[in-house]
Scaffold this motif. Structure first.
Motif, PDB file in Angstrom:
ATOM      1  N   MET A   1       0.847  -1.199   0.000  1.00  0.00           N
ATOM      2  CA  MET A   1       0.000   0.000   0.000  1.00  0.00           C
ATOM      3  C   MET A   1       0.883   1.249   0.000  1.00  0.00           C
ATOM      4  SD  MET A   1      -2.991   1.050   2.713  1.00  0.00           S
ATOM      5  CE  MET A   1      -4.037  -0.370   2.462  1.00  0.00           C
ATOM      6  N   GLU A   2       0.513   2.228  -0.813  1.00  0.00           N
ATOM      7  CA  GLU A   2       1.313   3.449  -0.910  1.00  0.00           C
ATOM      8  C   GLU A   2       1.128   4.311   0.340  1.00  0.00           C
ATOM      9  OE1 GLU A   2       1.903   7.339  -3.817  1.00  0.00           O
ATOM     10  OE2 GLU A   2       0.394   5.833  -4.343  1.00  0.00           O
ATOM     11  N   ASP A   3       2.192   5.046   0.688  1.00  0.00           N
ATOM     12  CA  ASP A   3       2.152   5.908   1.870  1.00  0.00           C
ATOM     13  C   ASP A   3       1.969   7.367   1.496  1.00  0.00           C
ATOM     14  OD1 ASP A   3       3.020   4.588   4.632  1.00  0.00           O
ATOM     15  OD2 ASP A   3       4.069   3.518   3.037  1.00  0.00           O
ATOM     16  N   LEU A   4       1.241   8.071   2.346  1.00  0.00           N
ATOM     17  CA  LEU A   4       1.190   9.526   2.294  1.00  0.00           C
ATOM     18  C   LEU A   4       1.845  10.032   3.575  1.00  0.00           C
ATOM     19  CD1 LEU A   4      -1.805  11.850   1.446  1.00  0.00           C
ATOM     20  CD2 LEU A   4      -0.529  12.184   3.562  1.00  0.00           C
ATOM     21  N   TYR A   5       2.767  10.972   3.433  1.00  0.00           N
ATOM     22  CA  TYR A   5       3.414  11.586   4.602  1.00  0.00           C
ATOM     23  C   TYR A   5       3.070  13.069   4.660  1.00  0.00           C
ATOM     24  CZ  TYR A   5       6.180   7.604   6.075  1.00  0.00           C
ATOM     25  OH  TYR A   5       6.557   6.377   6.566  1.00  0.00           O
ATOM     26  N   ALA A   6       2.450  13.480   5.757  1.00  0.00           N
ATOM     27  CA  ALA A   6       2.269  14.899   6.063  1.00  0.00           C
ATOM     28  C   ALA A   6       3.404  15.274   7.010  1.00  0.00           C
ATOM     29  CB  ALA A   6       0.917  15.134   6.726  1.00  0.00           C
ATOM     30  N   LEU A   7       4.234  16.201   6.584  1.00  0.00           N
ATOM     31  CA  LEU A   7       5.466  16.510   7.313  1.00  0.00           C
ATOM     32  C   LEU A   7       5.448  17.935   7.841  1.00  0.00           C
ATOM     33  CD1 LEU A   7       7.967  15.084   4.648  1.00  0.00           C
ATOM     34  CD2 LEU A   7       7.086  13.896   6.676  1.00  0.00           C
ATOM     35  N   ASP A   8       5.714  18.080   9.120  1.00  0.00           N
ATOM     36  CA  ASP A   8       5.977  19.407   9.659  1.00  0.00           C
ATOM     37  C   ASP A   8       7.290  19.895   9.034  1.00  0.00           C
ATOM     38  OD1 ASP A   8       5.928  21.671  11.315  1.00  0.00           O
ATOM     39  OD2 ASP A   8       7.076  20.657  12.865  1.00  0.00           O
ATOM     40  N   PHE A   9       7.521  21.184   9.056  1.00  0.00           N
ATOM     41  CA  PHE A   9       8.721  21.734   8.422  1.00  0.00           C
ATOM     42  C   PHE A   9       9.810  22.061   9.441  1.00  0.00           C
ATOM     43  CE2 PHE A   9      11.348  25.007   6.427  1.00  0.00           C
ATOM     44  CZ  PHE A   9      11.629  24.399   5.215  1.00  0.00           C
ATOM     45  N   ASP A  10       9.570  23.082  10.274  1.00  0.00           N
ATOM     46  CA  ASP A  10      10.574  23.477  11.272  1.00  0.00           C
ATOM     47  C   ASP A  10      10.655  22.406  12.362  1.00  0.00           C
ATOM     48  OD1 ASP A  10      11.227  26.166  10.266  1.00  0.00           O
ATOM     49  OD2 ASP A  10       9.150  26.614  10.757  1.00  0.00           O
ATOM     50  N   ASP A 146      18.141  14.397   0.767  1.00  0.00           N
ATOM     51  CA  ASP A 146      18.146  13.219  -0.109  1.00  0.00           C
ATOM     52  C   ASP A 146      16.874  12.400   0.063  1.00  0.00           C
ATOM     53  OD1 ASP A 146      20.504  13.784  -1.340  1.00  0.00           O
ATOM     54  OD2 ASP A 146      21.732  12.426  -0.124  1.00  0.00           O
ATOM     55  N   ALA A 147      16.413  12.273   1.304  1.00  0.00           N
ATOM     56  CA  ALA A 147      15.186  11.502   1.553  1.00  0.00           C
ATOM     57  C   ALA A 147      14.001  12.129   0.818  1.00  0.00           C
ATOM     58  CB  ALA A 147      14.909  11.423   3.054  1.00  0.00           C
ATOM     59  N   LEU A 148      13.937  13.462   0.803  1.00  0.00           N
ATOM     60  CA  LEU A 148      12.851  14.148   0.091  1.00  0.00           C
ATOM     61  C   LEU A 148      12.988  13.955  -1.419  1.00  0.00           C
ATOM     62  CD1 LEU A 148      12.752  17.544   2.051  1.00  0.00           C
ATOM     63  CD2 LEU A 148      11.049  15.724   2.167  1.00  0.00           C
ATOM     64  N   LYS A 149      14.229  14.050  -1.908  1.00  0.00           N
ATOM     65  CA  LYS A 149      14.463  13.928  -3.355  1.00  0.00           C
ATOM     66  C   LYS A 149      14.062  12.564  -3.882  1.00  0.00           C
ATOM     67  CE  LYS A 149      18.335  17.098  -3.812  1.00  0.00           C
ATOM     68  NZ  LYS A 149      19.767  17.185  -3.636  1.00  0.00           N
ATOM     69  N   GLY A 163       4.101  29.783   3.913  1.00  0.00           N
ATOM     70  CA  GLY A 163       4.441  28.808   2.874  1.00  0.00           C
ATOM     71  C   GLY A 163       5.568  29.244   1.963  1.00  0.00           C
ATOM     72  N   ARG A 164       5.640  30.572   1.668  1.00  0.00           N
ATOM     73  CA  ARG A 164       6.668  31.030   0.721  1.00  0.00           C
ATOM     74  C   ARG A 164       8.074  30.817   1.271  1.00  0.00           C
ATOM     75  NH1 ARG A 164       4.485  35.614   3.085  1.00  0.00           N
ATOM     76  NH2 ARG A 164       5.882  37.308   3.751  1.00  0.00           N
ATOM     77  N   PHE A 165       8.220  30.874   2.602  1.00  0.00           N
ATOM     78  CA  PHE A 165       9.547  30.667   3.186  1.00  0.00           C
ATOM     79  C   PHE A 165       9.933  29.189   3.144  1.00  0.00           C
ATOM     80  CE2 PHE A 165       8.110  34.521   5.744  1.00  0.00           C
ATOM     81  CZ  PHE A 165       8.755  35.423   4.912  1.00  0.00           C
ATOM     82  N   LEU A 169      13.210  27.617   1.068  1.00  0.00           N
ATOM     83  CA  LEU A 169      14.259  26.820   1.721  1.00  0.00           C
ATOM     84  C   LEU A 169      14.359  25.428   1.111  1.00  0.00           C
ATOM     85  CD1 LEU A 169      13.617  27.986   5.379  1.00  0.00           C
ATOM     86  CD2 LEU A 169      15.647  28.473   4.017  1.00  0.00           C
ATOM     87  N   LEU A 170      13.232  24.832   0.787  1.00  0.00           N
ATOM     88  CA  LEU A 170      13.251  23.518   0.126  1.00  0.00           C
ATOM     89  C   LEU A 170      14.006  23.609  -1.196  1.00  0.00           C
ATOM     90  CD1 LEU A 170       9.571  22.484   0.868  1.00  0.00           C
ATOM     91  CD2 LEU A 170      11.561  21.064   1.430  1.00  0.00           C
ATOM     92  N   ARG A 171      13.735  24.682  -1.928  1.00  0.00           N
ATOM     93  CA  ARG A 171      14.361  24.850  -3.246  1.00  0.00           C
ATOM     94  C   ARG A 171      15.840  25.177  -3.118  1.00  0.00           C
ATOM     95  NH1 ARG A 171      11.349  28.774  -4.695  1.00  0.00           N
ATOM     96  NH2 ARG A 171      12.859  30.428  -4.263  1.00  0.00           N
ATOM     97  N   GLU A 172      16.168  26.163  -2.248  1.00  0.00           N
ATOM     98  CA  GLU A 172      17.532  26.699  -2.198  1.00  0.00           C
ATOM     99  C   GLU A 172      18.512  25.797  -1.447  1.00  0.00           C
ATOM    100  OE1 GLU A 172      18.595  29.387  -3.736  1.00  0.00           O
ATOM    101  OE2 GLU A 172      16.660  30.105  -4.464  1.00  0.00           O
ATOM    102  N   ILE A 173      18.060  25.147  -0.380  1.00  0.00           N
ATOM    103  CA  ILE A 173      18.995  24.326   0.413  1.00  0.00           C
ATOM    104  C   ILE A 173      18.885  22.853   0.044  1.00  0.00           C
ATOM    105  CG2 ILE A 173      19.784  23.638   2.715  1.00  0.00           C
ATOM    106  CD1 ILE A 173      18.693  26.170   3.843  1.00  0.00           C
ATOM    107  N   ALA A 174      17.641  22.346   0.016  1.00  0.00           N
ATOM    108  CA  ALA A 174      17.472  20.914  -0.221  1.00  0.00           C
ATOM    109  C   ALA A 174      17.504  20.573  -1.710  1.00  0.00           C
ATOM    110  CB  ALA A 174      16.154  20.436   0.398  1.00  0.00           C
TER     111      ALA A 174
END
Length: 268
Positions: A1-10, A146-149, A163-165, A169-174
């Motif tokens: 079964m496929e997983d959905l992950y809702a992830l906090d950010f900070d 890497d885990a996100l990628k 959300g814009r921040f 950060l996801l784009r620029e660092i990860a």
């Protein structure tokens, strides 16, 4: 079964405590300029250090401004306006923030929405003027980018950050682009409401639902909602929580305590 992950950010994906503390000092100087007149840099450094200790109490970014001013009042009796700063310790802030916050908001005659707007504007100005140092004040936890990628699960970001921040950060660092419609940031409603929306979407029927958060209080709010009983709940032990909170979480059957290395494996 496929997983959905809702992830906090900070505190789950990104350690933003350095940036949020520095932004809060900048914003506090704009909001209360007279209080910071003549404050030495050593006091500011002490405040930023203490902010790392009290960070677990912060649910929404504007609270960082309140903490900066409260720490300043603890250090400098001459500028005190709150009835509770005298003799207050960081340990007591950690223990009693939910009762301290409304008292200082009232005594300082502050408005939540005004502070939220100011905190966002100060960050926007920092980004516009010096993106590199703003980015550099944040870091993603080891292995998370890497885990996100390479994640095979369906990912959503559920955060009280604007959300814009988070997106920047996801784009620029990860180096990860998550579509804006998958980022539920400040203003999209409480996290329990977002989780209900996610589980009700037709395309998510039959998926295994997982929510990873570093605030125990948020997970306890989810447990109070019978409709959310399908969610697997994880407390990230690397985030902004205390030993006492982790010990309490270990006694709650719905909550699993997750280590960083296991989190990265789960997403993949």
């Amino acid at each position: 079964m496929e997983d959905l992950y809702a992830l906090d950010f900070d505190g789950v994906l990104c350690d933003s405590c350095g940036e949020s503390s520095l932004s809060a000092v900048k914003a506090a100087k704009v909001r209360w300029p007279s209080l910071f007149d003549g404050v030495e840099s050593s006091v500011e450094d002490w405040i930023v250090d203490q902010m790392h200790i009290v960070r677990p109490v912060v649910e929404t970014g504007y609270e960082n401004l309140l903490l900066v001013r409260l720490l300043l009042e603890i250090q400098m009796p001459s500028i005190r306006k709150s009835s509770i700063a005298e003799g207050l310790t960081v340990e007591e802030i950690l223990e009693n923030w939910s009762t301290i916050k409304p008292v200082i908001m009232a005594e300082w005659d502050e408005d939540r929405d005004v502070l939220i707007d100011l905190f966002g504007k100060v960050r926007d100005e920092w980004i516009d003027n010096d993106l590199a140092t703003w980015i550099g004040a944040n870091r993603f936890y080891p292995g998370v980018a890497d885990a996100l990628k390479f994640a095979s699960s369906k990912l959503y970001i559920v955060t009280t950050k604007q959300g814009r921040f988070a997106e920047a950060l996801l784009r620029e660092i990860a180096g990860v682009v998550i579509p804006p419609e998958r980022i539920y940031g400040l203003g999209t409603g409480p996290k329990v409401k977002v989780l209900k929306q996610l589980q009700d979407m037709p395309e998510h029927q039959g998926l295994t639902l997982n929510f990873v958060e570093d605030r125990l209080a948020t997970l306890k709010n989810v447990i109070k909602e019978p409709e959310l009983s399908k969610w697997n709940l994880y407390l990230g032990d690397w985030g902004y929580n205390t030993l006492k909170e982790r010990e309490e979480a270990a006694t709650i059957s719905r909550i699993r305590i997750l280590q960083l290395s296991d989190f990265s494996k789960k997403l993949k």
